[in-house]
Write an enzyme that holds these catalytic residues in place. Structure first.
Site, PDB file in Angstrom:
ATOM      1  N   ALA A 107       5.237   2.981   0.028  1.00  0.00           N
ATOM      2  CA  ALA A 107       6.669   2.748   0.145  1.00  0.00           C
ATOM      3  C   ALA A 107       7.210   3.713   1.164  1.00  0.00           C
ATOM      4  O   ALA A 107       6.883   4.896   1.144  1.00  0.00           O
ATOM      5  CB  ALA A 107       7.330   2.992  -1.199  1.00  0.00           C
ATOM      6  N   ILE A 137       0.820  -1.216   0.000  1.00  0.00           N
ATOM      7  CA  ILE A 137       0.000   0.000   0.000  1.00  0.00           C
ATOM      8  C   ILE A 137       0.847   1.257   0.000  1.00  0.00           C
ATOM      9  O   ILE A 137       0.338   2.349  -0.064  1.00  0.00           O
ATOM     10  CB  ILE A 137      -0.987   0.031   1.196  1.00  0.00           C
ATOM     11  N   GLY A 166      11.439   0.532   3.329  1.00  0.00           N
ATOM     12  CA  GLY A 166      10.929  -0.587   2.539  1.00  0.00           C
ATOM     13  C   GLY A 166       9.447  -0.414   2.298  1.00  0.00           C
ATOM     14  O   GLY A 166       8.885   0.644   2.573  1.00  0.00           O
ATOM     15  N   VAL A 200       5.364  -0.727   2.520  1.00  0.00           N
ATOM     16  CA  VAL A 200       4.333  -0.840   3.552  1.00  0.00           C
ATOM     17  C   VAL A 200       3.232  -1.695   2.924  1.00  0.00           C
ATOM     18  O   VAL A 200       2.792  -1.408   1.811  1.00  0.00           O
ATOM     19  CB  VAL A 200       3.773   0.540   3.951  1.00  0.00           C
ATOM     20  N   GLU A 244      10.747   4.920   3.702  1.00  0.00           N
ATOM     21  CA  GLU A 244      12.198   5.103   3.582  1.00  0.00           C
ATOM     22  C   GLU A 244      12.920   3.762   3.681  1.00  0.00           C
ATOM     23  O   GLU A 244      13.909   3.502   3.013  1.00  0.00           O
ATOM     24  CB  GLU A 244      12.623   6.050   4.721  1.00  0.00           C
ATOM     25  N   LYS A 266       5.003  -2.714   8.021  1.00  0.00           N
ATOM     26  CA  LYS A 266       6.131  -1.967   7.452  1.00  0.00           C
ATOM     27  C   LYS A 266       7.311  -2.926   7.397  1.00  0.00           C
ATOM     28  O   LYS A 266       7.605  -3.583   8.396  1.00  0.00           O
ATOM     29  CB  LYS A 266       6.494  -0.787   8.350  1.00  0.00           C
ATOM     30  N   ASP A 313       6.671  16.431  13.694  1.00  0.00           N
ATOM     31  CA  ASP A 313       6.292  16.344  12.273  1.00  0.00           C
ATOM     32  C   ASP A 313       4.787  16.143  12.163  1.00  0.00           C
ATOM     33  O   ASP A 313       4.318  15.330  11.371  1.00  0.00           O
ATOM     34  CB  ASP A 313       7.064  15.194  11.610  1.00  0.00           C
TER      35      ASP A 313
HETATM   36  N1  ADE Z   1      -0.091   3.434   5.609  1.00  0.00           N
HETATM   37  C1  ADE Z   1       0.873   3.486   6.552  1.00  0.00           C
HETATM   38  N2  ADE Z   1       0.425   2.944   7.691  1.00  0.00           N
HETATM   39  C2  ADE Z   1      -0.845   2.540   7.475  1.00  0.00           C
HETATM   40  C3  ADE Z   1      -1.837   1.942   8.277  1.00  0.00           C
HETATM   41  N3  ADE Z   1      -1.585   1.645   9.543  1.00  0.00           N
HETATM   42  N4  ADE Z   1      -3.031   1.673   7.735  1.00  0.00           N
HETATM   43  C4  ADE Z   1      -3.265   2.011   6.450  1.00  0.00           C
HETATM   44  N5  ADE Z   1      -2.390   2.595   5.647  1.00  0.00           N
HETATM   45  C5  ADE Z   1      -1.177   2.869   6.155  1.00  0.00           C
END
Ligand code: ADE
Length: 948
Positions: free
Chosen positions: A593, A591, A597, A599, A595, A617, A710
């Site tokens: 990318a 779903i 690798g 996700v 820093e 992740k 951030d």
């Molecule tokens: N993108 C990064 N972390 C996520 C998460 N916990 N659920 C859905 N999309 C994401």
């Protein structure tokens, strides 16, 4: 018979009456093929010994499974001693005489695995030791990850490793017309499932992805970069008639400069400058002109001015010799004026003013210029004489001068320009951002007077100001007078000035009182004052709160522990995060990318055997120890939090590859994209609900002493119930991963638009700087994901904040919310609301939704904050104003429709904005919000006695 009453063939043995049975059944040789580990599935029935009379001691209820590896497929004599035992097989269910009578089949299925197998093949053997068994079937198989295509990369059939905890890393090869973008990889798991897609292939230039493969762009379409984007229609004024085009060709008369990207429209040289005019005195000739009506579609406009001396025949002109001086220069001018010095008297000069842009050099068309003839023998009156200070109070100065005597010209009025004499008005941290030459020009004010005197108000006490004056006659402005320096008075001087000021003070007092009444009413309705909220904070909270480690610490709330304080960071991760067995994780989709690798989304089997949706992740292979530490740092931080508005950590995988962080899955992804996708879809209450959630999460973090650094809508995740959760913790120290973070002069990386000035200037990060960022998140939410400060560059953002500018209310934003934003953006960090205040304020708004009905556009005229009217930048013209909000492309729309002054612009409605041809909703919004600000600014100016 099987359960469907069909006859089946079985191998049977039933020597239950005799002792010491040793009966064997052996398979043929089975080829190993690619298998490393094989599975043997046996289906069998077994008779219950208790149901057979007189067999006690001889009847058994198990049999044994053996195997022998061999490279020979034939002629191997059966010797039981060469066989290795795999297991003793017992039945889960055994049948009795009664079952036989009832024709009930009690079939057992058992699977055993054997490996690694090293020879070419193997035999299986079944040993009976006195049971009553029927072997119905034996299925021998191995598992493989089958050929697959992911992210345009092909992965071959792959056999998993024997050791089920380690995965096989497989490199994919790109499909036709695709190329690698990060090495595509998949991991083959022990069960034949592909896991953790990493890297990808993307369609090459001129090709786009359609249904999982790359297809050529059609004629009229192009794709200039390799990537997962679609082919686009050729930009304006360009074309292509062929397939698989990477760059479209320009139409005749249009060009592309060398540095123009292929995505840019083809453009042409500008038309000639307009309205060229001049002003002259004894020593200086000032030329000015208006920009061309047609910019050729570009913004890199410059001018050059060529001087010629012409006789009576205009074709006989010759270029002026070197005597003239042009200030700042005569070519590459970016402003539409130039000063000419050292000209000769009694000469006719012709100045050709040419507009140029990045494609002028490429065009063979004749140059377009504006020509202006100047005769240097005319009278050149300018302001001479002394400027006198008549009186000065703490905030005003009265000046007068002698009216110059020009018998042939009518003086229309005088323009008085003034600014504070300062060495540096900018905080040290900002100074480096500012180019020196801009400094003096930053904020001068000007006013006009018909009489040779003026009272200038709104000045600071005991402060030096610089003044200079110029005359306007029918022929235009004359040169400026020399500069005069005068100082405002201190407390003792006001009495002397009193008489001269009565009028000004009376006006200001009436205005100020009205303002006070309006604001008092407003506070009573919305209860927005911080002191009011603080007064309402219950006594228990007050009693409990005490200062510890520089932040308010509430008993019962844990304090955040920085994982960097652990000598060994892997100890920190195991202290705060659970280790997950990778077999409990099923990866489904990539779903995003990060820093470190990919996700992915997937499922996690919980110890209670429930499956929950998770985001995973991954840490890319080939990482260094430092990267592993930084990657797991996020888990060590997240694992310390437990709050409904903070993303929940499920656990980590650190003992096998790939290393993973598993968190709860948020169906709607990041808040900024989510809002952009659903622009205008939510009620104000829904938006406030989201903001309340974020504030509540941030309150929890600040109570724990954690500073996020951030906070931005891109770092908030939204689930299917619109619950917003704060995420992205690992980077709070280094900010390396945030594409918004820019390097500052001090070397740190900071997301400028979201960060409080003190954090930018001297890295003073605190919960108060998080509150500033929260104000920006509020603005992002209320504008449905608009970019804060739009396309202004970071440097301009810093400058304008320092100058007092604050983002205007987005369209449709309730006043109370904009007031809260302004509060979060208080320059003085101790005056910003705490998250506790923000949560209670938003709760109050939600309980009394009526307080959200007043929109900023409905109450124009109420200044932004009591006693602290923001110092908005003073714009002089419609062009300046549009340029400042990066909407300069609409200047002609405004001017052509008669909106030629800021006063007229400030009265425009949204229908007017649409009516002058601004079609893009985002641009309408930006212009409308800025008009709100303009109105407030103009009110403020009127109140302070400024004239623009
Ligand atoms: N993108 C990064 N972390 C996520 C998460 N916990 N659920 C859905 N999309 C994401």
């Amino acid at each position: 018979m099987d359960e469907h009453n069909r006859p089946i063939h079985t191998y049977q043995v039933c020597n239950v009456m005799e002792a010491n049975q040793n009966n064997w059944l052996r398979t043929n040789w089975i080829s190993r093929d690619a298998a490393q580990k094989i599975f043997v599935e046996m289906k069998f029935t077994l008779r219950d010994c208790n149901s057979i009379p007189w067999v006690l001691g001889t009847c058994k209820e198990t049999f044994n499974l053996y195997y022998m590896e061999s490279d020979e497929s034939h002629g191997v004599k059966f010797k039981p001693s060469q066989y290795s035992k795999i297991d003793t097989i017992a039945a889960d269910e055994s049948f009795t005489q009664m079952d036989l009578g009832d024709r009930i089949l009690k079939l057992n299925t058992e699977v055993r695995e054997v490996g690694p197998i090293n020879r070419k093949g193997f035999y299986l053997a079944f040993q009976d030791i006195g049971a009553c068994i029927a072997l119905v079937s034996v299925r021998v198989y191995y598992k493989k990850c089958p050929f697959t295509v992911r992210n345009l990369a092909m992965f071959p059939d792959t056999v998993p490793r024997v050791d089920s905890s380690s995965l096989v890393e497989v490199r994919g090869s790109c499909m036709k017309y695709a190329e690698e973008r990060d090495t595509p990889k998949l991991y083959c798991g022990a069960d034949g499932d592909w896991l953790v897609p990493l890297g990808r292939c993307v369609c090459s230039i001129g090709y786009e992805e359609v249904d999982g493969s790359c297809h050529a762009c059609r004629p009229s379409f192009y794709k200039p970069f390799a990537g997962n984007v679609k082919c686009s229609k050729c930009p304006p004024h360009s074309f292509t008639y062929i397939d698989a085009t990477s760059v479209c060709q320009c139409e005749k008369g249009y060009f592309r400069a060398e540095s123009d990207p292929p995505t840019m429209a083809c453009t042409k040289p500008p038309s000639a400058p307009r309205n060229a005019n001049f002003n002259i005195n004894e020593t200086a000739l000032y030329l000015e002109w208006s920009p061309p009506s047609d910019m050729g579609g570009r913004k890199d406009l410059t001018y050059s001015v060529i001087c010629k001396k012409c006789g009576s025949d205009p074709s006989q002109c010759e270029v002026c010799d070197g005597g003239l001086r042009f200030l700042p220069r005569n070519t590459g001018l970016t402003n539409s004026f130039v000063t000419v010095l050292d000209f000769l008297a009694h000469v006719n000069y012709t100045f050709e003013i040419e507009a140029m842009n990045g494609v002028s050099e490429l065009s063979f068309s004749p140059k377009q210029f504006a020509a202006l003839t100047v005769a240097t023998d005319q009278e050149a009156p300018s302001f001479v004489g002394m400027l006198r200070k008549d009186w000065a109070s703490q905030s005003s100065i009265a000046l007068s001068w002698k009216e110059p005597d020009y018998p042939n010209e009518v003086i229309l009025d005088y323009e008085i320009k003034y600014y504070e004499k300062v060495v540096s008005r900018i905080a040290p941290g900002f100074w480096r951002w500012l180019r020196k030459e801009e400094h003096g020009e930053l904020s001068y004010s000007s006013t006009k007077s018909k009489a040779p005197s003026v009272i200038i108000t709104g000045l600071k006490p005991a402060t030096k100001y610089i003044f200079h004056i110029r005359i306007r006659t029918a022929a235009g402005y004359r040169g400026y007078s020399p500069k005069f320096e005068f100082e405002t008075g201190d407390e003792t001087s006001d009495l002397a000035a009193e008489q001269g000021q009565i009028l000004v003070i009376a006006t200001a007092a009436v205005g100020g009182f009205t303002l006070l009444v309006i604001l008092t009413l407003f506070f009573l309705i919305t209860g927005r004052c911080q002191w009011y909220i603080k007064a309402k904070m219950n006594s228990e909270e007050k009693r409990q709160s005490h200062l510890q480690n520089g932040h308010l610490q509430f008993p019962g709330i844990k304090t955040y522990i920085d994982p960097d304080t652990y000598e060994d960071p892997s100890l920190a991760v195991h202290e705060f995060a659970k280790e997950i067995d990778p077999s409990r994780i099923r990866i489904e989709r990539v779903i995003g990318a990060g820093e470190f690798g990919e996700v992915c989304s997937g499922r996690l089997r919980t110890p209670a055997k429930r499956e929950i949706a998770v985001a995973i992740k991954t840490l890319k292979g080939g990482y260094m120890e430092r990267q592993r530490k930084d990657f797991l740092r996020e888990a060590s931080i997240m694992g310390q939090f437990d709050h409904p508005n903070i993303i929940r950590l499920e656990g980590v995988v650190t003992k096998s590859r790939p290393v993973m962080i598993v968190v709860e899955y948020m169906e709607n992804g990041s808040l900024d994209c989510f809002l952009r996708k659903h622009d205008g879809h939510f009620t104000v209450i829904q938006l406030v609900g989201m903001l309340r959630g974020i504030a509540s999460g941030m309150k929890y973090l600040s109570d724990m002493g954690y500073v996020h650094r951030d906070l931005a809508a891109r770092n908030i995740l939204v689930n299917s119930n619109l619950v917003c959760k704060v995420s992205d913790f690992g980077l709070s120290r280094v900010l390396e991963d945030d594409p918004e973070a820019a390097y500052t002069t001090t070397g740190g990386k900071i997301p400028i638009r979201w960060t409080a000035p003190e954090a930018i200037a001297y890295r003073k990060f605190s919960s108060a700087s998080d509150a500033w960022s929260y104000g920006i998140v509020m603005w992002e939410v209320m504008s449905y994901g608009e970019r804060p400060y739009w396309e202004m560059c970071n440097q301009d953002v810093i400058l304008s904040i320092e100058e007092g500018y604050r983002l205007p209310a987005p369209m449709g934003c309730p006043v109370s919310l904009h007031q809260l934003m302004l509060h979060c953006w208080h320059k003085e960090r101790n005056h910003r609301p705490r998250f506790l205040d923000i949560v209670s304020f938003l709760d109050k708004l939600i309980r009394t939704p009526g307080s959200l009905h007043t929109l900023v556009e409905d109450i124009l005229g109420i200044p932004e904050s009591p006693g602290d009217v923001p110092e908005y930048p003073v714009f002089v013209s419609v062009t300046d104003w549009l340029d400042s909000i990066k909407m300069g492309q609409y200047t002609t729309n405004f001017l052509a429709m008669g909106f030629t002054s800021l006063d007229l612009v400030s009265r425009m409605s949204i229908d007017d904005i649409r009516g002058i041809g601004i079609a893009l909703i985002g641009h309408q919004r930006r212009i409308a919000s800025s008009i709100q600000t303009l109105r407030l600014q103009m009110m403020h100016i009127q109140e302070k006695g400024f004239h623009v």
